[in-house]
Scaffold this motif. Structure first.
Motif, PDB file in Angstrom:
ATOM      1  N   GLN A  43       0.832  -1.194   0.000  1.00 40.32           N
ATOM      2  CA  GLN A  43       0.000   0.000   0.000  1.00 40.32           C
ATOM      3  C   GLN A  43       0.867   1.245   0.000  1.00 40.32           C
ATOM      4  O   GLN A  43       2.038   1.212   0.393  1.00 40.32           O
ATOM      5  CB  GLN A  43      -0.911  -0.001   1.230  1.00 40.32           C
ATOM      6  N   ARG A  44       0.280   2.311  -0.428  1.00 42.11           N
ATOM      7  CA  ARG A  44       0.968   3.595  -0.388  1.00 42.11           C
ATOM      8  C   ARG A  44       1.139   4.004   1.076  1.00 42.11           C
ATOM      9  O   ARG A  44       0.191   3.926   1.861  1.00 42.11           O
ATOM     10  CB  ARG A  44       0.174   4.646  -1.157  1.00 42.11           C
ATOM     11  N   GLU A  45       2.342   4.420   1.422  1.00 41.02           N
ATOM     12  CA  GLU A  45       2.618   4.786   2.804  1.00 41.02           C
ATOM     13  C   GLU A  45       3.297   6.144   2.870  1.00 41.02           C
ATOM     14  O   GLU A  45       4.035   6.539   1.960  1.00 41.02           O
ATOM     15  CB  GLU A  45       3.527   3.737   3.466  1.00 41.02           C
ATOM     16  N   LEU A  46       3.065   6.819   3.974  1.00 40.32           N
ATOM     17  CA  LEU A  46       3.722   8.105   4.203  1.00 40.32           C
ATOM     18  C   LEU A  46       5.211   7.889   4.435  1.00 40.32           C
ATOM     19  O   LEU A  46       5.613   7.045   5.218  1.00 40.32           O
ATOM     20  CB  LEU A  46       3.119   8.805   5.421  1.00 40.32           C
ATOM     21  N   VAL A  47       6.018   8.675   3.736  1.00 40.65           N
ATOM     22  CA  VAL A  47       7.458   8.667   3.964  1.00 40.65           C
ATOM     23  C   VAL A  47       7.838   9.848   4.841  1.00 40.65           C
ATOM     24  O   VAL A  47       8.484   9.700   5.872  1.00 40.65           O
ATOM     25  CB  VAL A  47       8.230   8.720   2.637  1.00 40.65           C
ATOM     26  N   ALA A  48       7.415  11.024   4.426  1.00 47.44           N
ATOM     27  CA  ALA A  48       7.755  12.233   5.181  1.00 47.44           C
ATOM     28  C   ALA A  48       6.810  13.349   4.785  1.00 47.44           C
ATOM     29  O   ALA A  48       6.358  13.402   3.638  1.00 47.44           O
ATOM     30  CB  ALA A  48       9.198  12.657   4.921  1.00 47.44           C
ATOM     31  N   GLY A  49       6.533  14.216   5.736  1.00 48.16           N
ATOM     32  CA  GLY A  49       5.662  15.340   5.454  1.00 48.16           C
ATOM     33  C   GLY A  49       6.023  16.536   6.296  1.00 48.16           C
ATOM     34  O   GLY A  49       6.666  16.403   7.343  1.00 48.16           O
ATOM     35  N   VAL A  50       5.627  17.709   5.814  1.00 46.22           N
ATOM     36  CA  VAL A  50       5.857  18.942   6.553  1.00 46.22           C
ATOM     37  C   VAL A  50       4.556  19.719   6.585  1.00 46.22           C
ATOM     38  O   VAL A  50       3.924  19.958   5.550  1.00 46.22           O
ATOM     39  CB  VAL A  50       7.024  19.758   5.940  1.00 46.22           C
ATOM     40  N   SER A  51       4.136  20.077   7.777  1.00 48.25           N
ATOM     41  CA  SER A  51       2.874  20.780   7.962  1.00 48.25           C
ATOM     42  C   SER A  51       3.029  22.273   7.715  1.00 48.25           C
ATOM     43  O   SER A  51       4.135  22.786   7.595  1.00 48.25           O
ATOM     44  CB  SER A  51       2.356  20.538   9.375  1.00 48.25           C
ATOM     45  N   SER A  52       1.901  22.953   7.684  1.00 50.69           N
ATOM     46  CA  SER A  52       1.914  24.390   7.433  1.00 50.69           C
ATOM     47  C   SER A  52       2.642  25.159   8.524  1.00 50.69           C
ATOM     48  O   SER A  52       3.132  26.265   8.277  1.00 50.69           O
ATOM     49  CB  SER A  52       0.481  24.909   7.288  1.00 50.69           C
ATOM     50  N   ASP A  53       2.723  24.577   9.719  1.00 48.41           N
ATOM     51  CA  ASP A  53       3.451  25.238  10.803  1.00 48.41           C
ATOM     52  C   ASP A  53       4.930  24.887  10.811  1.00 48.41           C
ATOM     53  O   ASP A  53       5.663  25.314  11.709  1.00 48.41           O
ATOM     54  CB  ASP A  53       2.826  24.899  12.161  1.00 48.41           C
ATOM     55  N   GLY A  54       5.368  24.113   9.825  1.00 49.29           N
ATOM     56  CA  GLY A  54       6.769  23.761   9.713  1.00 49.29           C
ATOM     57  C   GLY A  54       7.178  22.478  10.397  1.00 49.29           C
ATOM     58  O   GLY A  54       8.313  22.024  10.254  1.00 49.29           O
ATOM     59  N   SER A  55       6.276  21.877  11.125  1.00 49.28           N
ATOM     60  CA  SER A  55       6.611  20.619  11.791  1.00 49.28           C
ATOM     61  C   SER A  55       6.705  19.495  10.767  1.00 49.28           C
ATOM     62  O   SER A  55       6.009  19.514   9.748  1.00 49.28           O
ATOM     63  CB  SER A  55       5.575  20.278  12.853  1.00 49.28           C
ATOM     64  N   THR A  56       7.585  18.557  11.053  1.00 47.59           N
ATOM     65  CA  THR A  56       7.816  17.457  10.124  1.00 47.59           C
ATOM     66  C   THR A  56       7.521  16.121  10.780  1.00 47.59           C
ATOM     67  O   THR A  56       7.546  15.983  11.998  1.00 47.59           O
ATOM     68  CB  THR A  56       9.273  17.457   9.626  1.00 47.59           C
TER      69      THR A  56
END
Length: 118
Positions: A43-56
């Motif tokens: 399945q497709r999985e999250l690798v990395a993300g950055v939120s609008s507040d800059g948190s990762t």
């Protein structure tokens, strides 16, 4: 909204790649940008993300090796991938998550292939 990803390719274990994704269109109420990965049969999985507040956030398997960053002025998100392993291989999808009437909605890029093999 359109997402254009680039930077995939083939590298040997231990190598590096940098993925880039450009977002265009009516970009409002952005909650986060990031990268997902889908390996064959998985399945497709999250690798990395950055939120609008800059948190990762990162999936555990890439912590310390991958770095996600975002350029808000250019509506770009990047994924620096170092010390690549064969298990990092797959199709990487750029993701943009927005809020529409308070509900999350995901936009996806077309995917870029990453191959890690000797």
């Amino acid at each position: 909204v359109q997402l254009q990803a680039s930077g995939g390719g083939s590298v040997q274990p231990g190598g590096s790649l940098r993925l880039s994704c450009a977002a265009s269109g009516r970009l409002i109420s952005i909650k986060s940008m990031g990268w997902y990965r889908q390996a064959p049969g998985n399945q497709r999985e999250l690798v990395a993300g950055v939120s609008s507040d800059g948190s990762t956030e990162y999936t555990d398997s890439v912590k310390g090796r991958f770095t996600v960053s975002r350029d808000n002025a250019k509506n770009m998100v990047y994924l620096q991938m170092d010390s690549l392993k064969p298990e990092d291989a797959g199709v990487y999808f750029c993701n943009l998550r927005v809020a529409i009437f308070g509900q999350p909605y995901n936009y996806w890029g077309r995917g870029t292939l990453v191959t890690v093999s000797s």
